[in-house]
Design an enzyme around this catalytic site. Structure first.
Site, PDB file in Angstrom:
ATOM      1  CD  GLU A   5      89.099  46.596   9.626  1.00 16.55           C
ATOM      2  OE1 GLU A   5      88.422  46.640  10.673  1.00 16.55           O
ATOM      3  OE2 GLU A   5      89.816  45.640   9.326  1.00 16.55           O
ATOM      4  CG  ASP A   6      92.892  44.083  11.895  1.00 18.98           C
ATOM      5  OD1 ASP A   6      93.594  44.480  12.846  1.00 18.98           O
ATOM      6  OD2 ASP A   6      92.327  42.989  11.903  1.00 18.98           O
ATOM      7  CG  HIS A  66      85.553  44.026   8.638  1.00 17.59           C
ATOM      8  ND1 HIS A  66      84.452  43.448   9.223  1.00 17.59           N
ATOM      9  CD2 HIS A  66      86.010  44.945   9.519  1.00 17.59           C
ATOM     10  CE1 HIS A  66      84.245  44.001  10.408  1.00 17.59           C
ATOM     11  NE2 HIS A  66      85.192  44.901  10.608  1.00 17.59           N
ATOM     12  CB  ILE A  68      94.526  41.556   7.896  1.00 20.81           C
ATOM     13  CG1 ILE A  68      95.434  40.777   6.955  1.00 20.81           C
ATOM     14  CG2 ILE A  68      95.300  42.313   8.943  1.00 20.81           C
ATOM     15  CD1 ILE A  68      96.234  41.647   6.033  1.00 20.81           C
TER      16      ILE A  68
END
Length: 73
Positions: A5-6, A66, A68
């Site tokens: 996601e990141d 969601h 970092i």
């Protein structure tokens, strides 16, 4: 396996990767698997992501990372 996601890369080449975001309207490749945080050392010849163990007492079943961020002091 299911993508990240990141990612946040520290100046020393360590990368922290969040994975497992479940968001309404977006397909989840592992809907029953909790979120994870991985560490990758980009200084290695063949870097690979290693899952970080999360402390006991943390509600891992509902972990849905969601983004970092890191703070270097």
């Amino acid at each position: 396996e299911a993508g990240s996601e990141d990612i946040d890369i520290l100046p020393n080449g360590l990368a922290f990767i969040s994975s497992g975001l479940k968001y309404p309207g977006i397909k989840s490749f592992a809907p029953d698997k909790p979120g994870e945080i991985f560490l990758m050392d980009l200084n290695e010849d063949n870097p690979r992501a290693v899952e970080l163990r999360i402390s006991r007492g943390f509600d891992l079943a509902s972990f849905n990372p969601h983004g970092i961020s890191t703070f270097v002091d």
